[in-house]
Write a protein that holds these residues in place. Structure first.
Motif, PDB file in Angstrom:
ATOM      1  N   LEU A  51       0.696  -0.944  -0.186  1.00  0.00           N
ATOM      2  CA  LEU A  51      -0.361  -0.486   0.405  1.00  0.00           C
ATOM      3  C   LEU A  51       0.871   1.357  -0.279  1.00  0.00           C
ATOM      4  O   LEU A  51       0.495   2.475  -0.803  1.00  0.00           O
ATOM      5  N   SER A  52       2.079   0.919   0.663  1.00  0.00           N
ATOM      6  CA  SER A  52       2.944   2.294   0.420  1.00  0.00           C
ATOM      7  C   SER A  52       2.873   2.844  -0.716  1.00  0.00           C
ATOM      8  O   SER A  52       3.725   4.138  -1.083  1.00  0.00           O
ATOM      9  N   ASP A  72       3.002  14.737  -5.741  1.00  0.00           N
ATOM     10  CA  ASP A  72       3.488  14.680  -4.957  1.00  0.00           C
ATOM     11  C   ASP A  72       2.534  13.320  -3.697  1.00  0.00           C
ATOM     12  O   ASP A  72       3.200  13.803  -2.466  1.00  0.00           O
ATOM     13  N   VAL A  73       2.315  13.459  -3.758  1.00  0.00           N
ATOM     14  CA  VAL A  73       0.757  12.546  -2.739  1.00  0.00           C
ATOM     15  C   VAL A  73       2.088  11.311  -2.141  1.00  0.00           C
ATOM     16  O   VAL A  73       2.038  10.442  -3.131  1.00  0.00           O
ATOM     17  N   LYS A  74       1.292  11.125  -1.124  1.00  0.00           N
ATOM     18  CA  LYS A  74       2.885   9.731  -0.479  1.00  0.00           C
ATOM     19  C   LYS A  74       2.194   9.303   0.762  1.00  0.00           C
ATOM     20  O   LYS A  74       1.629  10.204   1.457  1.00  0.00           O
ATOM     21  N   ILE A  75       1.995   8.056   0.613  1.00  0.00           N
ATOM     22  CA  ILE A  75       1.941   7.411   1.999  1.00  0.00           C
ATOM     23  C   ILE A  75       2.221   7.472   2.730  1.00  0.00           C
ATOM     24  O   ILE A  75       3.461   6.923   2.699  1.00  0.00           O
ATOM     25  N   GLN A 187     -10.065   3.601  -4.804  1.00  0.00           N
ATOM     26  CA  GLN A 187      -9.888   3.380  -6.066  1.00  0.00           C
ATOM     27  C   GLN A 187      -9.189   2.029  -5.959  1.00  0.00           C
ATOM     28  O   GLN A 187      -8.756   1.674  -7.251  1.00  0.00           O
ATOM     29  N   GLN A 188      -7.783   3.387  -5.182  1.00  0.00           N
ATOM     30  CA  GLN A 188      -6.277   2.808  -5.259  1.00  0.00           C
ATOM     31  C   GLN A 188      -5.759   1.135  -5.051  1.00  0.00           C
ATOM     32  O   GLN A 188      -4.989   0.274  -4.869  1.00  0.00           O
ATOM     33  N   ILE A 189      -6.531   0.920  -3.342  1.00  0.00           N
ATOM     34  CA  ILE A 189      -6.656  -0.465  -2.119  1.00  0.00           C
ATOM     35  C   ILE A 189      -6.078  -1.491  -2.810  1.00  0.00           C
ATOM     36  O   ILE A 189      -5.715  -2.510  -3.079  1.00  0.00           O
ATOM     37  N   CYS A 190      -7.708  -1.906  -3.968  1.00  0.00           N
ATOM     38  CA  CYS A 190      -7.811  -2.856  -4.027  1.00  0.00           C
ATOM     39  C   CYS A 190      -7.135  -3.303  -6.157  1.00  0.00           C
ATOM     40  O   CYS A 190      -6.683  -4.364  -5.679  1.00  0.00           O
ATOM     41  N   PRO A 191      -6.584  -1.902  -6.430  1.00  0.00           N
ATOM     42  CA  PRO A 191      -6.203  -3.143  -7.131  1.00  0.00           C
ATOM     43  C   PRO A 191      -4.113  -3.318  -6.953  1.00  0.00           C
ATOM     44  O   PRO A 191      -4.071  -4.082  -7.552  1.00  0.00           O
ATOM     45  N   ALA A 192      -4.125  -2.742  -6.037  1.00  0.00           N
ATOM     46  CA  ALA A 192      -2.868  -2.421  -5.777  1.00  0.00           C
ATOM     47  C   ALA A 192      -2.600  -4.147  -5.178  1.00  0.00           C
ATOM     48  O   ALA A 192      -1.323  -5.128  -4.745  1.00  0.00           O
ATOM     49  N   LEU A 193      -4.354  -4.231  -3.899  1.00  0.00           N
ATOM     50  CA  LEU A 193      -3.611  -5.778  -3.783  1.00  0.00           C
ATOM     51  C   LEU A 193      -3.728  -6.646  -4.245  1.00  0.00           C
ATOM     52  O   LEU A 193      -3.200  -8.085  -4.354  1.00  0.00           O
TER      53      LEU A 193
END
Length: 480
Positions: A51-52, A72-75, A187-193
């Motif tokens: 996720l990072s 520059d959006v960063k977790i 919208q980004q979390i599930c595609p990453a996993l």
């Protein structure tokens, strides 16, 4: 997220709940809920790393008199404290995160009337809930595969804290920006996993050989014979684990008496169940390759043994050729049928039947056979696990010889019983143990170790229970 599964198949993991497979399994492996509990921490680290790496697009727009650009959006921090990894019966695995948080940072460029402002924004996503279910199946080549992933992610709220001279003026803009960012992050979390599981993990699983050569004589088939079986407490897998070089007709013959291993306990994190078929298949391959034979010449024979042989066969040598009386003796031992493993609650034994030829070796001449006898032996076999290798230590238990020619000659061989047994125990058995101590590699990845091993003997199979220890993180194990 589920890449911890890879570590179990860079191989080589059942229970009474397992349905009947197409054929008896040579090996069964069970991962229990206790194993999952330990793996949860490693899995959580891996998920946080995935996720990072989420990248979010640049945001531009205007709202009233405001014109803004977010870049520059960063977790920068994940706090997935309320996470759980569990089995889903008949389906696969579930990774569930509830009421957690994510901290982000990004750069702002804002034009308000004639004022232009830049700076850093910190935002926090709260009430983060992620529910992921992975379907585990056997693919067409017999590998474990993730066939599908169901993912649902939701962020309950998001807050942003502006800094700088106009921080208070922009507070009302925070609600608008965080609404957009929360939507994008959702919208980004599930595609990453999904990508981590279906692409990365499956790709690595495909690199693991289903069939591998152990040496020039034997190859092991590690394919699954059925889909994995999942209960609320365990993941059970049935492996073929037999010699790939043995003809199919012979394998069918070996399977007729094979006992299907059963694992009924859950105390350890992982269990390995090995049937008699597992051992018999390997020994059959070596027998078929003709390596179960050896010569014991007079240099390796005790003086007492040679003298006893000379006394026993003195008459035979005189009748054949008196010049043989002073010639050195030798024994040629050839196993004439596949060794057979028997596993009971009292332990494991291996029965071996061989032909022993008594030879004299006149200097400069061809050996002369004096006699041929049948030798029947039974070895105690103690199974142990050390440094991720399954080893067997043999000890001669029973020994019997008899003549192939006549009952009268069998009587004459009685004085040879004890000396021959002693010679085998002192000369042959150490050679066997030196060979078998190399063992068979248990299919665990580098960085995962077995500890607190316990070996239990059952009728027809052996069960090895152990706990797991990670000497490396999952990321290091996967990147090798």
């Amino acid at each position: 997220m589920t890449s911890w599964l890879v570590s179990f198949f860079v191989l080589l993991s059942l229970g009474s709940s397992i349905s009947a497979a197409v054929e008896p399994a040579g090996c069964k492996i069970r991962i229990t809920d206790k194993g999952l509990e330990m793996l949860k921490a490693e899995t959580l680290k891996f998920v946080e790393e995935e996720l990072s790496n989420i990248s979010m697009p640049e945001m531009k727009g205007d709202e009233g008199r405001f014109q803004y650009t977010i870049t520059d959006v960063k977790i920068i921090e994940l706090n997935l404290t309320h996470a759980d990894l569990s089995f889903v019966p008949d389906v696969g695995l579930m990774f569930d995160v509830q009421n957690s948080s994510i901290t982000l940072s990004f750069q702002r460029k804002i034009l308000y009337w004639f004022f232009y402002d830049t700076g850093n924004i910190n935002a926090s996503a709260e009430g983060v809930n992620i529910n992921t279910i992975l379907n585990l199946v056997r693919d067409d080549e017999g590998r474990l595969k993730i066939s599908n992933i169901t993912c649902d992610a939701n962020i309950h709220r998001m807050r942003a804290k502006f800094s700088g001279t106009l921080g208070r003026v922009y507070d009302f803009l925070a609600s608008f920006l965080t609404t957009g960012m929360r939507f994008i992050l959702n919208q980004q979390i599930c595609p990453a996993l999904d990508h981590a599981a279906l692409v990365h993990v499956n790709s690595m699983l495909e690199t693991i050989p289903v069939k591998t050569e152990v040496d020039d004589y034997i190859g092991i088939d590690y394919s699954l014979v059925d889909h994995p079986v999942l209960t609320s407490r365990s993941l059970d897998m049935h492996f073929r684990v037999r010699d790939t070089l043995t003809p199919s007709a012979d394998v069918t013959s070996l399977m007729t008496t094979a006992v299907d291993p059963i694992i009924s306990t859950y105390d350890r994190m992982v269990y390995f169940a090995l049937s008699e078929l597992f051992f018999d298949s390997g020994m059959f391959a070596y027998y078929r390759a003709g390596i179960f034979q050896m010569d014991i010449n007079h240099e390796r024979m005790s003086k007492d043994m040679e003298m006893l042989l000379r006394t026993t066969y003195f008459g035979t040598m005189m009748m054949m050729n008196p010049a043989l009386v002073d010639a050195p003796f030798a024994l040629h031992i050839t196993v004439n049928s596949p060794p057979k493993t028997t596993i009971k609650t009292s332990g494991a034994t291996v029965a071996v039947r061989a032909i022993v030829k008594v030879m004299v070796v006149p200097p400069g001449q061809a050996p002369v056979q004096l006699s041929s006898m049948t030798m029947e032996t039974k070895f105690n076999a103690k199974v142990s696990v050390k440094e991720k290798r399954l080893s067997v230590h043999a000890d001669l238990r029973r020994f019997k010889i008899f003549s192939n020619q006549s009952a009268l000659e069998s009587l004459a061989l009685i004085p040879l019983q004890a000396p021959l047994k002693t010679m085998l125990q002192m000369s042959v058995v150490p050679l066997i143990n030196n060979w078998t101590k190399r063992g068979i590699q248990i299919p665990l990845a580098d960085g995962m170790e077995l500890v607190e091993e316990v070996v239990e003997y059952h009728n027809g199979f052996i069960v090895i229970g152990a706990n797991l220890h990670f000497s490396k993180g999952l990321r290091d194990m996967i990147s090798q």
